[in-house]
Design an enzyme around this catalytic site. Structure first.
Site, PDB file in Angstrom:
ATOM      1  N   GLU A 273       5.073  -7.974  -5.355  1.00  0.00           N
ATOM      2  CA  GLU A 273       4.319  -6.859  -5.938  1.00  0.00           C
ATOM      3  C   GLU A 273       4.995  -5.520  -5.622  1.00  0.00           C
ATOM      4  O   GLU A 273       4.401  -4.651  -4.975  1.00  0.00           O
ATOM      5  CB  GLU A 273       2.888  -6.846  -5.371  1.00  0.00           C
ATOM      6  CG  GLU A 273       2.100  -8.127  -5.588  1.00  0.00           C
ATOM      7  CD  GLU A 273       0.807  -8.174  -4.776  1.00  0.00           C
ATOM      8  OE1 GLU A 273       0.600  -7.315  -3.882  1.00  0.00           O
ATOM      9  OE2 GLU A 273       0.008  -9.094  -5.019  1.00  0.00           O
ATOM     10  N   PRO A 274       6.228  -5.319  -6.058  1.00  0.00           N
ATOM     11  CA  PRO A 274       6.923  -4.066  -5.715  1.00  0.00           C
ATOM     12  C   PRO A 274       6.360  -2.872  -6.479  1.00  0.00           C
ATOM     13  O   PRO A 274       6.051  -2.978  -7.663  1.00  0.00           O
ATOM     14  CB  PRO A 274       8.363  -4.348  -6.170  1.00  0.00           C
ATOM     15  CG  PRO A 274       8.209  -5.310  -7.304  1.00  0.00           C
ATOM     16  CD  PRO A 274       7.029  -6.176  -6.958  1.00  0.00           C
ATOM     17  N   GLY A 275       6.208  -1.772  -5.793  1.00  0.00           N
ATOM     18  CA  GLY A 275       5.773  -0.540  -6.446  1.00  0.00           C
ATOM     19  C   GLY A 275       6.835   0.528  -6.286  1.00  0.00           C
ATOM     20  O   GLY A 275       7.611   0.833  -7.182  1.00  0.00           O
ATOM     21  N   ARG A 276       6.906   1.068  -5.058  1.00  0.00           N
ATOM     22  CA  ARG A 276       7.808   2.183  -4.748  1.00  0.00           C
ATOM     23  C   ARG A 276       9.249   1.938  -5.198  1.00  0.00           C
ATOM     24  O   ARG A 276       9.872   2.804  -5.812  1.00  0.00           O
ATOM     25  CB  ARG A 276       7.767   2.408  -3.231  1.00  0.00           C
ATOM     26  CG  ARG A 276       8.571   3.602  -2.758  1.00  0.00           C
ATOM     27  CD  ARG A 276       8.632   3.639  -1.223  1.00  0.00           C
ATOM     28  NE  ARG A 276       7.387   3.306  -0.593  1.00  0.00           N
ATOM     29  CZ  ARG A 276       6.472   4.200  -0.200  1.00  0.00           C
ATOM     30  NH1 ARG A 276       6.684   5.479  -0.364  1.00  0.00           N
ATOM     31  NH2 ARG A 276       5.354   3.792   0.372  1.00  0.00           N
ATOM     32  N   TYR A 316       1.646  11.708   4.921  1.00  0.00           N
ATOM     33  CA  TYR A 316       2.399  10.703   5.690  1.00  0.00           C
ATOM     34  C   TYR A 316       3.553  11.303   6.469  1.00  0.00           C
ATOM     35  O   TYR A 316       4.436  10.565   6.916  1.00  0.00           O
ATOM     36  CB  TYR A 316       2.978   9.633   4.749  1.00  0.00           C
ATOM     37  CG  TYR A 316       2.009   9.076   3.754  1.00  0.00           C
ATOM     38  CD1 TYR A 316       0.943   8.296   4.163  1.00  0.00           C
ATOM     39  CD2 TYR A 316       2.163   9.330   2.390  1.00  0.00           C
ATOM     40  CE1 TYR A 316       0.050   7.777   3.238  1.00  0.00           C
ATOM     41  CE2 TYR A 316       1.278   8.813   1.464  1.00  0.00           C
ATOM     42  CZ  TYR A 316       0.224   8.040   1.895  1.00  0.00           C
ATOM     43  OH  TYR A 316      -0.649   7.531   0.979  1.00  0.00           O
ATOM     44  N   CYS A 342      -4.698  26.773  -0.735  1.00  0.00           N
ATOM     45  CA  CYS A 342      -5.190  27.464   0.461  1.00  0.00           C
ATOM     46  C   CYS A 342      -5.381  26.521   1.636  1.00  0.00           C
ATOM     47  O   CYS A 342      -6.500  26.256   2.085  1.00  0.00           O
ATOM     48  CB  CYS A 342      -6.473  28.198   0.130  1.00  0.00           C
ATOM     49  SG  CYS A 342      -6.145  29.445  -1.107  1.00  0.00           S
ATOM     50  N   GLU A 343      -4.311  25.952   2.106  1.00  0.00           N
ATOM     51  CA  GLU A 343      -4.302  25.069   3.274  1.00  0.00           C
ATOM     52  C   GLU A 343      -2.916  25.198   3.904  1.00  0.00           C
ATOM     53  O   GLU A 343      -1.908  25.207   3.182  1.00  0.00           O
ATOM     54  CB  GLU A 343      -4.439  23.590   2.862  1.00  0.00           C
ATOM     55  CG  GLU A 343      -5.653  23.264   2.073  1.00  0.00           C
ATOM     56  CD  GLU A 343      -6.610  22.321   2.791  1.00  0.00           C
ATOM     57  OE1 GLU A 343      -6.324  21.936   3.948  1.00  0.00           O
ATOM     58  OE2 GLU A 343      -7.625  22.005   2.184  1.00  0.00           O
TER      59      GLU A 343
HETATM   60  N1  LLP Z   1       0.574  -4.835  -3.115  1.00  0.00           N
HETATM   61  C1  LLP Z   1      -0.495  -4.334  -2.478  1.00  0.00           C
HETATM   62  C2  LLP Z   1      -1.637  -5.224  -2.233  1.00  0.00           C
HETATM   63  C3  LLP Z   1      -0.509  -3.010  -2.042  1.00  0.00           C
HETATM   64  O1  LLP Z   1      -1.572  -2.544  -1.395  1.00  0.00           O
HETATM   65  C4  LLP Z   1       0.613  -2.172  -2.284  1.00  0.00           C
HETATM   66  C5  LLP Z   1       0.620  -0.775  -1.844  1.00  0.00           C
HETATM   67  C6  LLP Z   1       1.707  -2.718  -2.984  1.00  0.00           C
HETATM   68  C7  LLP Z   1       1.658  -4.048  -3.373  1.00  0.00           C
HETATM   69  C8  LLP Z   1       2.934  -1.925  -3.331  1.00  0.00           C
HETATM   70  O2  LLP Z   1       3.603  -1.485  -2.200  1.00  0.00           O
HETATM   71  P1  LLP Z   1       5.019  -0.739  -2.348  1.00  0.00           P
HETATM   72  O3  LLP Z   1       6.006  -1.737  -2.911  1.00  0.00           O
HETATM   73  O4  LLP Z   1       4.847   0.409  -3.259  1.00  0.00           O
HETATM   74  O5  LLP Z   1       5.335  -0.317  -0.968  1.00  0.00           O
HETATM   75  N2  LLP Z   1       0.634   6.115  -0.980  1.00  0.00           N
HETATM   76  C9  LLP Z   1       1.564   5.573  -0.010  1.00  0.00           C
HETATM   77  C10 LLP Z   1       1.816   4.103  -0.246  1.00  0.00           C
HETATM   78  C11 LLP Z   1       0.544   3.285  -0.278  1.00  0.00           C
HETATM   79  C12 LLP Z   1       0.781   1.852  -0.591  1.00  0.00           C
HETATM   80  C13 LLP Z   1      -0.490   1.136  -0.823  1.00  0.00           C
HETATM   81  N3  LLP Z   1      -0.333  -0.233  -1.184  1.00  0.00           N
HETATM   82  C14 LLP Z   1       2.853   6.393  -0.017  1.00  0.00           C
HETATM   83  O6  LLP Z   1       2.935   7.377  -0.766  1.00  0.00           O
HETATM   84  O7  LLP Z   1       3.753   6.123   0.760  1.00  0.00           O
END
Ligand code: LLP
Length: 414
Positions: A273-276, A316, A342-343
């Site tokens: 489940e890649p996001g970033r 973070y 304003c922070e």
């Molecule tokens: N799967 C699940 C169940 C998750 O909770 C997440 C991210 C991902 C996959 C994707 O993770 P990634 O590959 O993107 O690391 N807002 C934070 C990151 C929060 C991630 C939450 N869960 C930031 O800006 O660093």
């Protein structure tokens, strides 16, 4: 195709000068490179060759419809965490049969809708959720495919707010509860257990925690086998980090190879489940210097983007590179790059060495993930426009909000 690069001292996204984009769409503005998104996704996907696998892009990282559509066209699956994300994926042309639904707090209506459209699998995070899904599936005369999300109590060695695999975190099912729960599933008529998984955190820069988590899951799989529970999939979540500054995360191919090597004997199909890693380096936030301000201690560059547009630095302690859109010679000074909110938390970077003048444009790099998707309207600030570049073409994929949009749902009472 280089996504973001300088040509004749001007910053470009693919073949288009950033300045050309901002003169049309204004600042602040999120700018994405389609080629970079596609390259990242392919790099992830292509390592597998012909081996069956599922890549479910974590929608929360960037949920713009145009970006989801680009990924859907590549054949990507999606990891969602809300009914809103489900509707986004469907609206963007994503295949419901490639959706996994994560999250600790799925509501009745979200579960019902997911059953209705026929998602691939629910990533279940508690016994209560399991019972609820069974009940709702029974009402609809359906069998809900599920994966149990395990909490392996492993330290992901990342920022505490984005670590999710420790006992103290709200996520996943405690290891000792997994076997009894699997036994219980046998008696639930409207649940089919197809997978087991975990997601231990985000922005991981080391391989070991992933492999430790995998060992833990493989151990469980063995135990389940002995109890006549045969699974088909293993979900290792997302979490692979990127280099924002000087981090040295594993290369995508090393990460996937290491996982596959360990997984091979089990014959299970891998879900990730890649996001970033798919979108972070494919996006920048461009902002204009409104004022330069100096005191005895500090130089401030006050820009037109604020913490409401990109909250990662303060939330973070995240470091994002900040570079000029037009490179120029001049005396560099140390600046804190701050916004108009304003922070005192409203900053993008501290002590950055830059030669600046009022009106200059700055690019906050690697903002494609968790940038716009975490933005808000704090201080009644309309959110920035989003633009994607494809070769020498530019597309507006989200209009800049107007102040009217912000109070369109509000009402003054008599
Ligand atoms: N799967 C699940 C169940 C998750 O909770 C997440 C991210 C991902 C996959 C994707 O993770 P990634 O590959 O993107 O690391 N807002 C934070 C990151 C929060 C991630 C939450 N869960 C930031 O800006 O660093």
């Amino acid at each position: 195709m280089q996504s973001f690069h300088y040509k004749n001292n001007e910053l470009y996204a693919e073949n288009v000068a950033i300045r050309t984009i901002t003169s049309k769409f204004g600042t602040p503005c999120y700018i994405y490179s389609r080629a970079q998104i596609e390259k990242n996704w392919h790099e992830f996907n292509d390592v597998f060759g012909s081996e069956p696998h599922r890549i479910c892009y974590a929608v929360k990282a960037n949920s713009n419809l145009a970006i989801l559509n680009i990924l859907a066209k590549l054949g990507s699956g999606f990891d969602i965490v809300s009914g809103g994300e489900l509707e986004r994926v469907l609206a963007a042309g994503g295949d419901p049969a490639k959706i996994v639904f994560s999250g600790v707090g799925k509501t009745d209506s979200e579960i019902l809708r997911a059953l209705e459209v026929g998602i691939f699998c629910f990533n279940v995070e508690s016994e209560a959720e399991l019972e609820k899904i069974n009940q709702l599936a029974e009402k609809q005369n359906k069998i809900a495919p599920i994966s149990l999300r395990v909490n392996p109590d492993i330290d992901a060695r990342t920022h505490p707010y984005i670590a999710t695999g420790l006992k103290e975190n709200k996520f996943g099912i405690e290891l000792s509860d997994v076997m009894p729960l699997c036994q219980k599933i046998k008696s639930l008529n409207n649940i089919k257990l197809i997978s087991i998984g975990c997601h231990i955190g985000s922005q991981l820069t080391e391989l070991d925690p992933f492999l430790e988590a995998l060992d833990c899951l493989l151990d469980l799989i063995q135990k389940l086998k002995s109890a006549q529970l045969d699974l088909h999939y293993l979900n290792l979540g997302g979490g692979l980090g990127i280099a924002y500054r000087d981090e040295t995360p594993p290369a995508i191919s090393d990460y996937i190879s290491a996982i596959r090597n360990k997984l091979a004997p089990s014959k299970l199909e891998l879900i990730l489940e890649p996001g970033r890693i798919i979108v972070a380096n494919a996006g920048i936030l461009v902002t204009k210097v409104e004022y330069l301000k100096h005191n005895d201690h500090k130089n401030f560059a006050i820009v037109d983007a604020g913490m409401n547009d990109l909250i990662r630095p303060v939330l973070y302690d995240a470091w994002h590179n900040i570079i000029p859109v037009s490179e120029k010679n001049g005396n560099k000074t140390h600046y804190d790059i701050v916004g108009p909110v304003c922070e005192s938390a409203d900053f993008f970077g501290k002590d950055r060495e830059l030669a600046l003048e009022t009106g200059d444009l700055l690019a906050i790099m690697s903002s494609g993930a968790y940038g716009f998707s975490m933005s808000s309207n704090y201080n009644s600030r309309p959110r920035p426009s989003e633009v994607i570049v494809n070769g020498d073409q530019t597309h507006l994929i989200r209009k800049r909000e107007k102040v009217d949009d912000l109070f369109a749902l509000e009402q003054i009472i008599k």
